[in-house]
Design a protein around this motif. Structure first.
Motif, PDB file in Angstrom:
ATOM      1  N   LEU A  32      58.399  87.926  41.513  1.00 46.63           N
ATOM      2  CA  LEU A  32      59.737  88.355  41.113  1.00 46.63           C
ATOM      3  C   LEU A  32      60.209  89.452  42.067  1.00 46.63           C
ATOM      4  O   LEU A  32      59.517  90.450  42.270  1.00 46.63           O
ATOM      5  CB  LEU A  32      59.718  88.926  39.694  1.00 46.63           C
ATOM      6  N   GLN A  33      61.393  89.267  42.625  1.00 44.08           N
ATOM      7  CA  GLN A  33      61.963  90.260  43.530  1.00 44.08           C
ATOM      8  C   GLN A  33      63.470  90.343  43.319  1.00 44.08           C
ATOM      9  O   GLN A  33      64.073  89.399  42.807  1.00 44.08           O
ATOM     10  CB  GLN A  33      61.677  89.893  44.991  1.00 44.08           C
ATOM     11  N   VAL A  34      64.049  91.445  43.736  1.00 48.86           N
ATOM     12  CA  VAL A  34      65.505  91.588  43.748  1.00 48.86           C
ATOM     13  C   VAL A  34      65.948  91.917  45.163  1.00 48.86           C
ATOM     14  O   VAL A  34      65.143  92.347  46.000  1.00 48.86           O
ATOM     15  CB  VAL A  34      65.990  92.680  42.764  1.00 48.86           C
ATOM     16  N   VAL A  35      67.231  91.684  45.436  1.00 50.51           N
ATOM     17  CA  VAL A  35      67.822  92.022  46.733  1.00 50.51           C
ATOM     18  C   VAL A  35      68.607  93.317  46.574  1.00 50.51           C
ATOM     19  O   VAL A  35      69.434  93.435  45.659  1.00 50.51           O
ATOM     20  CB  VAL A  35      68.736  90.882  47.233  1.00 50.51           C
ATOM     21  N   PRO A  43      60.179  94.525  45.518  1.00 49.70           N
ATOM     22  CA  PRO A  43      59.503  94.224  44.252  1.00 49.70           C
ATOM     23  C   PRO A  43      60.280  94.776  43.063  1.00 49.70           C
ATOM     24  O   PRO A  43      61.091  95.699  43.186  1.00 49.70           O
ATOM     25  CB  PRO A  43      58.154  94.935  44.393  1.00 49.70           C
ATOM     26  N   MET A  44      60.023  94.193  41.911  1.00 55.88           N
ATOM     27  CA  MET A  44      60.668  94.636  40.686  1.00 55.88           C
ATOM     28  C   MET A  44      60.107  95.984  40.252  1.00 55.88           C
ATOM     29  O   MET A  44      58.923  96.267  40.425  1.00 55.88           O
ATOM     30  CB  MET A  44      60.422  93.628  39.562  1.00 55.88           C
ATOM     31  N   SER A  45      60.952  96.795  39.674  1.00 59.27           N
ATOM     32  CA  SER A  45      60.491  98.025  39.019  1.00 59.27           C
ATOM     33  C   SER A  45      61.193  98.126  37.674  1.00 59.27           C
ATOM     34  O   SER A  45      62.296  97.608  37.496  1.00 59.27           O
ATOM     35  CB  SER A  45      60.812  99.252  39.879  1.00 59.27           C
ATOM     36  N   ASN A  46      60.537  98.769  36.718  1.00 57.65           N
ATOM     37  CA  ASN A  46      61.112  98.940  35.386  1.00 57.65           C
ATOM     38  C   ASN A  46      61.466  97.607  34.732  1.00 57.65           C
ATOM     39  O   ASN A  46      62.570  97.416  34.216  1.00 57.65           O
ATOM     40  CB  ASN A  46      62.348  99.855  35.448  1.00 57.65           C
ATOM     41  N   LEU A  47      60.516  96.670  34.782  1.00 56.22           N
ATOM     42  CA  LEU A  47      60.728  95.343  34.225  1.00 56.22           C
ATOM     43  C   LEU A  47      60.602  95.375  32.707  1.00 56.22           C
ATOM     44  O   LEU A  47      59.627  95.885  32.162  1.00 56.22           O
ATOM     45  CB  LEU A  47      59.697  94.376  34.812  1.00 56.22           C
TER      46      LEU A  47
END
Length: 436
Positions: free
Chosen positions: A385-388, A396-400
């Motif tokens: 899972l990643q965001v742009v 990388p994702m944080s605070n999922l």
């Protein structure tokens, strides 16, 4: 019968008119063509097609003119949506794939796109991840078929497809309530991971592909990512992509690659796939709405699809990538209000519809149909899972956050490691001893 016809249509009564009408009705009723019964427009119950030998229910009045008007509307819609093809491919699963010249695809019926051609690919977000699990493809290409350069493959829509819908107007559209609003309401149930509270310019994940059982025609099971902006009221903007099993939309139980968009919370704008003007396809190897093959099986080989959606920093359009670097196309930025800027929430996970048509919770499965704690090869997963971010970089994702709004029916568990980055398992069987 003739007098009834006269009163509802204000025709002048004459022997000629009566004779013409009776002759027309006799020809219609003795025809060998199928007879179409009035579809259920209330949102529940059976399908919209009845064979010629099946009489209408005792409490239903046969209205041939009304049926003919409906068929006329359907055929007019099909002429608009099914464009002339330069090649037609018969898929092994029964789909018909038309190769349409790219500048003639449905997107260019939009007033703001008329006369244009697809744009060149944008700069891809920085950052890569390796894929040690086999990518999956689509059934229509299993025999080595493809569409010529300069064309795009589009799944043909048929009369039977439209007749399965509750109405012609709603064909290809989600019911309102298609995104998680809160944890208590609606017949849509979720097991999702999400991030919010920042500015997001896209998202990426690899999604495990299964063929979950869907037990009611008006239910579906999907696994997707959502790019969301606006409030959860009437101004909600979403872009969505993943795989889904939807007997109503497709007429079968195959998992299919799909897209969706809306700019007014699923009310009037947007649609699935290419069933309205909006999404511009540029790829001749991927058919949106076509079945995915091969698929994962319990304790056996696993397959997944990579999905990435991101905002082109130069022109502002939202682009879609399928698998390892296959650019499918883009949603023009002018389609949206809030998403002309950025997304305020990214969501990943599964969703089902529970109609309770049998009086209890549905048996429709989410993901593999198994709970998250069964793990790899048994439960379905999302990985990497990643965001742009604002700099067009994958991070990388944080605070999922995790949410399963009916955890006894479908649940979710997350983790993180070097191979998969941020990941989670999710899903479930629906009705069971803890989910009555």
């Amino acid at each position: 019968m003739a007098s009834s016809y006269k009163s509802s249509h204000s025709y002048k009564q004459s022997p000629i008119i009566i004779f013409i009408f009776l002759s027309f009705f006799l020809i219609l009723s003795t025809s060998t063509s199928p007879v179409f019964s009035e579809p259920n427009l209330s949102g529940g119950g059976g399908g919209g097609f009845v064979g010629a030998a099946a009489p209408p229910p005792a409490n239903q009045t046969f209205r041939p003119l009304q049926e003919l008007k409906k068929l006329k509307r359907i055929r007019s819609y099909l002429r608009k949506i099914n464009k002339p093809s330069v090649k037609t491919i018969q898929s092994p699963d029964g789909d018909i794939i038309d190769c349409i010249e790219s500048h003639l695809q449905p997107a260019f019926d939009h007033p703001l796109l008329k006369g244009q051609k697809p744009l060149e690919p944008p700069e891809r977000p920085k950052g890569q991840d390796s894929s040690e699990i086999p990518e999956t493809s689509q059934s229509w290409r299993d025999g080595g078929e493809s569409c010529p350069e300069g064309t795009v493959p589009i799944k043909r829509t048929t009369e039977k497809d439209v007749l399965r819908a509750n109405s012609v107007r709603r064909f290809g559209k989600k019911i309102k309530r298609g995104v998680r609003r809160d944890t208590m309401s609606s017949d849509h149930e979720h097991a999702v991971a999400f991030v919010n509270g920042d500015e997001y310019y896209g998202a990426k994940a690899s999604i495990n592909v299964w063929a979950p059982i869907v037990t009611d025609q008006y239910e579906f099971s999907l696994s997707q990512l959502w790019v969301i902006s606006g409030s959860f009221g009437n101004d909600l903007n979403t872009i969505e992509a993943g795989w889904q099993v939807s007997p109503e939309l497709y007429g079968d139980n195959y998992p299919r690659f799909f897209t969706y968009w809306t700019t007014d919370a699923y009310q009037a704008t947007g649609c699935y796939n290419l069933l309205c003007s909006g999404f511009v396809q540029i790829n001749n190897k991927i058919a949106i709405g076509a079945a995915i093959s091969p698929r994962s099986s319990y304790t056996n080989r696993q397959f997944d699809i990579g999905i990435m959606i991101w905002k082109d920093p130069k022109h502002g359009h939202w682009w879609l990538e399928f698998g390892p670097g296959l650019l499918v196309g883009y949603w023009p930025s002018f389609l949206f209000s809030h998403l002309q800027g950025h997304a305020s929430m990214i969501q990943f996970g599964g969703e089902i519809v529970n109609t309770r048509s049998t009086g209890h919770h549905t048996n429709t499965q989410m993901g593999s149909g198994h709970f998250a704690d069964e793990g790899f090869g048994k439960a379905s997963y999302f990985r990497n899972l990643q965001v742009v971010d604002w700099d067009n970089s994958l991070i990388p994702m944080s605070n999922l956050h995790l949410l399963a709004d009916h955890p006894n029916c479908y649940d979710i568990r997350a983790g993180k490691n070097n191979a998969w980055g941020n990941y989670f398992y999710y899903g479930g069987p629906g009705k069971n001893s803890r989910c009555p």
